[in-house]
Design a protein around this motif. Structure first.
Motif, PDB file in Angstrom:
ATOM      1  N   ALA A 155     -52.201 -18.379   9.214  1.00 54.50           N
ATOM      2  CA  ALA A 155     -51.963 -17.061   8.613  1.00 54.50           C
ATOM      3  C   ALA A 155     -52.887 -16.007   9.209  1.00 54.50           C
ATOM      4  CB  ALA A 155     -52.156 -17.143   7.105  1.00 54.50           C
TER       5      ALA A 155
ATOM      6  N   PHE B  75     -44.949 -14.662  10.540  1.00 52.80           N
ATOM      7  CA  PHE B  75     -45.780 -14.731   9.344  1.00 52.80           C
ATOM      8  C   PHE B  75     -44.929 -15.013   8.109  1.00 52.80           C
ATOM      9  CE2 PHE B  75     -48.068 -12.687   5.793  1.00 52.80           C
ATOM     10  CZ  PHE B  75     -49.234 -13.446   5.835  1.00 52.80           C
TER      11      PHE B  75
ATOM     12  N   GLY C 277     -50.215 -10.715  16.164  1.00 50.47           N
ATOM     13  CA  GLY C 277     -49.484 -11.190  14.996  1.00 50.47           C
ATOM     14  C   GLY C 277     -48.026 -10.763  15.030  1.00 50.47           C
TER      15      GLY C 277
ATOM     16  N   ARG D 229     -51.334 -15.117  12.721  1.00 51.45           N
ATOM     17  CA  ARG D 229     -50.005 -14.525  12.809  1.00 51.45           C
ATOM     18  C   ARG D 229     -49.787 -13.377  11.833  1.00 51.45           C
ATOM     19  NH1 ARG D 229     -46.527 -20.191  13.292  1.00 51.45           N
ATOM     20  NH2 ARG D 229     -47.708 -21.035  15.045  1.00 51.45           N
ATOM     21  N   HIS D 230     -50.809 -12.983  11.104  1.00 50.25           N
ATOM     22  CA  HIS D 230     -50.660 -11.840  10.202  1.00 50.25           C
ATOM     23  C   HIS D 230     -50.314 -10.595  11.016  1.00 50.25           C
ATOM     24  CE1 HIS D 230     -51.587  -8.810   7.179  1.00 50.25           C
ATOM     25  NE2 HIS D 230     -51.473  -9.782   6.281  1.00 50.25           N
TER      26      HIS D 230
END
Length: 261
Positions: free
Chosen positions: A30, A45, A40, A33-34
């Protein structure tokens, strides 16, 4: 079925992953890949969140596993040549008969008997279609404590603080540092107070670790430091710390032994 999303692959964990492994994988991915992070992606996400929600729920995870099994079976059936299936089965049957091996029924019975013996030996319980290994009380290295929060932290500190206060008061009475009043018989415990302090430290650290992990053990040490440094009896802090160290040693050795299997 062919386009079935495998949430285990999304999180990068095996199908037999524990809840702790799934949670740790989600937290790590997380951050990467936010959408607000460099590199990201909002779609990735969102898929990551969906995978975590499904695999964190036992019932939704069970249904997802069934869907994966159906997708795999459909893929295998699509590649199966039924014109050769009967000849292949006949050839295998003839080979087993020629070798004099056990029949299908006997092989299944033997496998079921082995599975039952293994479940008792490994202390396995079944939840739905999953086999979950229960940690015995003497296997702290198999505990999976939740991350520490205000509730578990407060309980760990308050419980151990009360235990050290009680043990320290008994030590003061037993050694004559305080007037025991009618409890003069406590003087008989004076030679054993070091053992009592060690056991109190060990038990307090055990329950704190089960509730809040290593942070719980740290809070137990803080409680011992407060009690032992505020007029507590001699040896309380040292031997209580020894009890905590014994628990940590047991966890370390248990992890070493489990890694070698």
């Amino acid at each position: 079925m062919a386009d079935q999303v495998n949430y285990y692959e999304v999180l990068g964990v095996p199908r037999d992953a524990s809840q702790a492994e799934i949670r740790n994988a989600y937290r790590r991915l997380a951050k990467e890949r936010h959408p607000d992070s460099p590199g990201g992606d909002a779609r990735e996400f969102a898929l990551l969140q969906e995978a975590h929600e499904v695999l964190s729920d036992p019932e939704r995870r069970r249904r997802h596993d069934e869907e994966l099994d159906l997708a795999f079976a459909a893929s295998q059936l699509s590649d199966l040549d039924f014109s050769k299936l009967e000849d292949e089965l006949a050839a295998r049957r003839a080979q087993r008969e020629a070798e004099g091996g056990p029949g299908l029924g006997e092989r299944l019975r033997n496998r079921l008997r082995r599975g039952k013996r293994g479940s008792r030996r490994e202390n396995v319980r079944v939840r739905g279609r999953y086999e979950i290994r229960e940690a015995r009380w003497y296997e702290p290295h198999h505990f999976e404590p939740e991350p520490v929060n205000w509730k578990t932290g407060a309980l760990s500190f308050a419980g151990s603080f009360a235990a050290f206060i009680a043990a320290g008061q008994v030590g003061l009475w037993a050694t004559g540092a305080a007037d025991p009043g009618p409890l003069v018989w406590l003087a008989a415990l004076a030679p054993f107070m070091s053992v009592i302090y060690t056991l109190v430290g060990l038990v307090a650290a055990y329950f704190a670790y089960r509730a809040a992990g290593y942070w719980g053990v740290a809070l137990v040490f803080v409680a011992a430091l407060v009690v032992g440094g505020q007029g507590g009896p001699a040896g309380l802090l040292q031997f209580a710390t020894l009890g905590m160290a014994l628990l940590l040693l047991a966890i370390y050795l248990g992890n070493r032994r489990a890694a070698r299997r």
